[in-house]
Design a protein around this motif. Sequence first.
Motif, PDB file in Angstrom:
ATOM      1  N   LYS A   1      45.800  55.818  52.321  1.00 14.82           N
ATOM      2  CA  LYS A   1      46.497  54.612  51.886  1.00 14.82           C
ATOM      3  C   LYS A   1      47.100  53.927  53.099  1.00 14.82           C
ATOM      4  N   VAL A   2      46.879  52.589  53.224  1.00 18.67           N
ATOM      5  CA  VAL A   2      47.307  51.879  54.431  1.00 18.67           C
ATOM      6  C   VAL A   2      47.971  50.561  54.067  1.00 18.67           C
ATOM      7  N   SER A   3      48.701  50.043  55.047  1.00 18.55           N
ATOM      8  CA  SER A   3      49.327  48.725  54.930  1.00 18.55           C
ATOM      9  C   SER A   3      48.980  47.939  56.190  1.00 18.55           C
ATOM     10  N   VAL A   4      48.494  46.715  56.029  1.00 21.56           N
ATOM     11  CA  VAL A   4      48.090  45.898  57.183  1.00 21.56           C
ATOM     12  C   VAL A   4      49.323  45.356  57.887  1.00 21.56           C
ATOM     13  N   ILE A   5      49.393  45.597  59.211  1.00 17.29           N
ATOM     14  CA  ILE A   5      50.518  45.076  59.998  1.00 17.29           C
ATOM     15  C   ILE A   5      50.076  44.024  61.006  1.00 17.29           C
TER      16      ILE A   5
END
Length: 396
Positions: A58-62
């Motif tokens: 699970k990832v979050s775009v930064i």
Amino acid sequence: MRSIIIHISNAGIALSKDLKLSLRDTNLPAAYLQFKDSAAIYWEVEMISFNKNGQVLKVSVIDYKSNSVMRFHEQVAKFPIKKLQFEPLHWTELEGLLSSYQKKNLTDIITEKAFLKSSFKTILVPLKIGLKKITFNLGYVEFPHTFKWNTKSNIHRISMPDSIPEYNYIKPYFKSILGKSSIDVVVEVESSIEMMRIRAVKSTDLSKINEEFIRILKIKKLDQWSSKKPKFAPPDQDLFTFEEAMESYGDEALGNIDFFEKDLLFHLLEKESIRNKMQLAYLSDRIQQGKLLMTLVPQFGFVFRYKGEEMTHYIWELLNSHATYVWSTIILDNEMAIKRIEHEIRTINVQGRTQYRSSFENGEDLFFNALIHKTGNYSYEEYFSRWKQKLDQILI
């Protein structure tokens, strides 16, 4: 949290150069959006969580416009990943990367919240590092350097799978390969108001030092074969090439040759003073022509090739031996000449050096000379000078 770089396209998502997922393996609704094909899209994503059982990351775009391509190519996944789940994507950033979309069907994957980009920005710092400052280690090289933002000198490391400690004794040869006495290094630095940190160190120059310039002579200890019976009756001959012996005795006798070579090549020798430093430096700087050869057994050493006006010479220098062995041949075919030298070194492995020197008979196509190193009460510089004079007389 740790971040990685991913490559986005309509063909799928790449988490490294070796790990790729289709859009079906993500929560992106591929049926309702198309990414632009006109430009490469790299995102920096922060890893939120990883489910080892389901192999779901699970990832979050930064960063939706990352230029850290170098980091992407250096990434290696520690665990297999089968699924990739994105936190809601910021529509203000995503829309500009799409060639077509149906926004009403994207509500589960987008957010209208303002995107606050990470305060870090990437800076590429070019350096020139002298070969004298570089230390070759097992699988990597390192060098000292002090940056302006950190007055303390630090040791920086660059991955180099082919590197072994013995390369430190033939740096002049690498100078001839590169055509310069330094290597170009690029340091990827992340900068913010509060701090600066190094993310990657890379040198394309080091990739030039590869198998195109260094070849391992395939010489295996014959006594490991003596207790094995060949699969079939060998032809009527006493000597075998390495390949012929391997075919005769089968893989179970020799094992996997790639593993065998790597096991020997990457075996870290005990730290000790090297007797023949001056000889190795001279041969690698002034004499060596073409691909450098190495022997692993009976002892680790280098075979330098020099083409004279009348003959081609192969000079075998070990790290701590008492003599330099020189074979001179009129054989024009390079591969045929190398096989002949391999045979001579195998013979030394069986007979021993003393027996070989006393029993060798010069032939029409191969001549042998042994240059003894220090003798008598000569100083180190004096006996090196005498050794060089004798070598120069042979290299006709």
